[in-house]
Design a protein around this motif. Structure first.
Motif, PDB file in Angstrom:
ATOM      1  N   GLU A  14      -6.598 -45.576   0.994  1.00 38.92           N
ATOM      2  CA  GLU A  14      -5.438 -45.476   2.161  1.00 38.92           C
ATOM      3  C   GLU A  14      -5.649 -46.161   3.393  1.00 38.92           C
ATOM      4  O   GLU A  14      -4.641 -46.405   3.972  1.00 38.92           O
ATOM      5  N   ILE A  15      -6.749 -46.696   3.678  1.00 40.30           N
ATOM      6  CA  ILE A  15      -6.907 -47.392   4.900  1.00 40.30           C
ATOM      7  C   ILE A  15      -6.585 -48.937   4.674  1.00 40.30           C
ATOM      8  O   ILE A  15      -6.510 -49.814   5.735  1.00 40.30           O
ATOM      9  N   LEU A  16      -6.464 -49.320   3.456  1.00 40.59           N
ATOM     10  CA  LEU A  16      -6.176 -50.723   3.297  1.00 40.59           C
ATOM     11  C   LEU A  16      -4.880 -51.185   3.230  1.00 40.59           C
ATOM     12  O   LEU A  16      -3.789 -50.437   3.355  1.00 40.59           O
ATOM     13  N   PRO A  17      -4.319 -52.421   3.856  1.00 42.82           N
ATOM     14  CA  PRO A  17      -3.037 -52.900   4.065  1.00 42.82           C
ATOM     15  C   PRO A  17      -2.437 -53.098   2.684  1.00 42.82           C
ATOM     16  O   PRO A  17      -2.950 -53.378   1.697  1.00 42.82           O
ATOM     17  N   LYS A  18      -1.029 -53.134   3.020  1.00 35.02           N
ATOM     18  CA  LYS A  18      -0.196 -53.418   1.642  1.00 35.02           C
ATOM     19  C   LYS A  18      -0.262 -55.029   1.262  1.00 35.02           C
ATOM     20  O   LYS A  18      -0.177 -55.687   2.422  1.00 35.02           O
ATOM     21  N   VAL A  19      -0.604 -55.413   0.151  1.00 36.69           N
ATOM     22  CA  VAL A  19      -0.716 -56.553  -0.431  1.00 36.69           C
ATOM     23  C   VAL A  19       0.431 -57.338  -0.241  1.00 36.69           C
ATOM     24  O   VAL A  19       1.375 -56.902  -1.397  1.00 36.69           O
ATOM     25  N   ARG A  20       0.962 -58.699   0.058  1.00 37.12           N
ATOM     26  CA  ARG A  20       2.157 -59.126   0.001  1.00 37.12           C
ATOM     27  C   ARG A  20       2.010 -60.611  -0.368  1.00 37.12           C
ATOM     28  O   ARG A  20       0.830 -61.145  -0.272  1.00 37.12           O
ATOM     29  N   SER A  21       3.042 -61.408  -0.728  1.00 35.32           N
ATOM     30  CA  SER A  21       2.880 -62.831  -0.902  1.00 35.32           C
ATOM     31  C   SER A  21       2.477 -63.395   0.479  1.00 35.32           C
ATOM     32  O   SER A  21       2.963 -63.022   1.389  1.00 35.32           O
TER      33      SER A  21
END
Length: 568
Positions: free
Chosen positions: A234-241
């Protein structure tokens, strides 16, 4: 009147502009490019302070990093206004950043919970050794099949683990679900898109692939890896392109540059990936080397990851759009390249400026048999040996500071040669020339030395800001912005300078063999075993072999005395 008309027609002619935030280890820059010509129109740079609280520790203040971004934006916008360039033509902002540097902040207050732990930092060495000892066969490549990386102090997961174990504020924030983890790109994007008032918590695939928590095949955080390091997802950022609209710039009390409000942040690449894009290495087999604080050689290997058998990393090169395929790279990382300059200046006091380093080295034109291995943070590729330490060898009474300056430049070139050799072996394709960029490429002697030691031409673009250019290209090409075309036929041809090898290959090989000998001397220098702190006498017999040696020597001396007495 005519002047005003000329100025406004000038402004119209420029067309769409794209900006880039380039947040590096030693400085922050904000740069603005013309999206049609890739021309750099204006920029501003601010130095970043590093602190070294203990030996091997390297930290930076997250608030200072953010403040430096605001300052660079404001000053660049002021410069553009003076140049009569319309700031409202900036259509997108890209972010590129020092990778692996680890931050944790409180999402409710927006406050960092500790300093940023910089990629170079060595405090996690005992954690790394513990993790490696836990693996079957004590294998540092235990997680490589998923991450492309060895277990090392270099990557973010062990730094994050250290923060959770050793900083009470971080530990508490994680337990109360207020903690946010990110690399520098995440911290900046979150802050610039509103921070605690709705900031976007995201990262891109290139930065995520440097954490040891990201699966480079599934292209997402890996639950098993997170469990291995005991890190809550839950502490990790969302991964995007690397190229899509993440959010819009929000006005901030720190930011005078009102015109940037509402501009999309639409490009994000770790600095080495950004340089690969900026150098337009879009074809399988193309490679570039960036000479910054460290040295980073990346080779595009296409849409299928190639695992290295020779100590290189497999990393995500870029993913230029949500629906575009990810491309991978083989990477060789050198911890100390440009960082040797402040060391020679501040620690040894033998130079005042980086230009003086080039001058001193050029004066002698040789190291006179002196070899310098700057393993201040252990050795990265292809050895991954945290126990190595810096060494200067081959000294004679004749050696002076000019020879040492030459040896320091040669060290950067030899380290690159080791990586290039590994890369050629892994990919089976020998590089015919090396594209280069980064601050140190302004040193012409270094570039010539590099060509001599590699025995292939070195090609340097006339516009050195390829890292920022790569971030701007990704931002300008994003869907919904689309002001920068990445079609090869539309890309502006970059003018460059070529350095051809000037010494014979035999001499190059001889010097390289000597360097490798020096590297072996630097190995296994440091261990994390407890050492005497200097307050108490160390027993000579605490080293058993030494104790036996001394006892044996005493018996031999006594025996020799008796024999001598008998012979009289």
């Amino acid at each position: 009147m005519n002047g005003t008309m000329a100025a406004s027609s000038n402004r119209i002619m420029l067309g769409p502009l794209v900006a880039a935030i380039d947040q590096g280890t030693s400085s922050t820059r904000f740069l603005v490019f013309n999206a049609k010509t890739a021309e750099l129109l204006s920029h501003h740079q601010v130095e970043i302070k590093q602190s070294f609280p203990k030996e091997g520790w390297v930290e930076e203040d997250p608030k200072e990093i953010l403040q430096s971004v605001y300052e660079c934006m404001d000053r660049t916008c002021e410069k553009m206004t003076q140049l009569n360039i319309d700031i409202s033509n900036i259509k997108a902002v890209g972010v590129t950043n020092q990778r692996e540097t680890t931050l944790v902040w409180d999402k409710e207050t927006g406050e960092p919970l500790y300093n940023a732990i910089v990629w170079l930092d060595l405090r996690t060495q005992s954690t790394v050794e513990r993790l490696i000892n836990k693996t079957p066969g004590r294998n540092k490549n235990h997680l490589k099949h998923k991450t492309g990386l060895p277990i090392s102090t270099y990557f973010s997961a062990v730094k994050l683990r250290w923060l959770m174990d050793n900083v009470e504020k971080v530990h508490e924030a994680v337990l109360s679900h207020r903690a946010m983890f990110g690399t520098v790109d995440s911290w900046l994007i979150w802050s610039l898109t509103g921070g605690k008032k709705g900031g976007v918590h995201c990262t891109d695939v290139t930065n995520a692939s440097r954490t040891m928590l990201f699966n480079i095949h599934t292209m997402d955080w890996d639950p098993e890896l997170c469990k291995y390091f005991d890190i809550p997802m839950e502490i990790l950022p969302k991964v995007r392109s690397s190229s899509e609209i993440y959010g819009l710039m929000k006005i901030s009390s720190n930011l005078k540059s009102g015109p940037l409000t509402g501009v999309p942040i639409s490009g994000c690449l770790g600095d080495q990936s950004a340089a690969l894009v900026g150098q337009m290495c879009f074809k399988d087999g193309q490679a570039k080397n960036t000479y910054g604080t460290g040295c980073f050689l990346l080779k595009n290997v296409g849409t299928k990851p190639v695992m290295s058998d020779h100590g290189l990393l497999t990393t995500v090169a870029y993913k230029l759009g949500r629906d575009k395929p990810a491309c991978y790279a083989l990477e060789g990382s050198v911890a100390i390249a440009g960082a040797v300059v402040p060391w020679l200046k501040n620690n040894l006091g033998i130079i005042q400026t980086s230009t003086e380093l080039e001058q001193l080295a050029a004066d002698v034109g040789t190291s006179y048999g002196c070899y310098f291995v700057p393993a201040f943070s252990g050795l990265y590729a292809p050895y991954w040996e945290p126990s190595a330490r810096g060494i200067i060898c081959g000294l004679t009474q004749f050696t002076n500071r000019s020879h040492l300056a030459f040896a320091a430049l040669e060290a950067v070139c030899f380290q690159t040669r080791e990586i290039l050799d590994a890369m050629n072996q892994d990919s089976g394709i020998h590089l015919s020339q090396l594209q280069v960029d980064g601050g140190m490429t302004s040193n012409r002697l270094l570039m010539q030395l590099q060509a001599d030691i590699l025995c292939i031409p070195v090609v340097k673009p006339s516009m050195p800001e390829t890292t920022a250019l790569g971030a701007a290209m990704a931002a300008g090409a994003a869907e919904g912005v689309s002001v920068w075309s990445l079609n090869p036929e539309d890309l502006t041809e970059v003018t460059s300078e070529k350095f051809e090898p000037q010494i014979n290959p035999e001499e190059s090989e001889l010097r390289y063999a000597r360097w490798k000998k020096a590297v072996q001397r630097a190995m296994n220098w440091e261990t994390t075993e407890p050492v005497n702190n200097g307050n108490e006498e160390t027993s000579i017999f605490s080293s058993v072999p030494l104790g036996f040696y001394i006892l044996g020597s005493m018996f031999m001396l006594i025996g020799a005395k008796y024999i001598a007495a008998g012979q009289k």
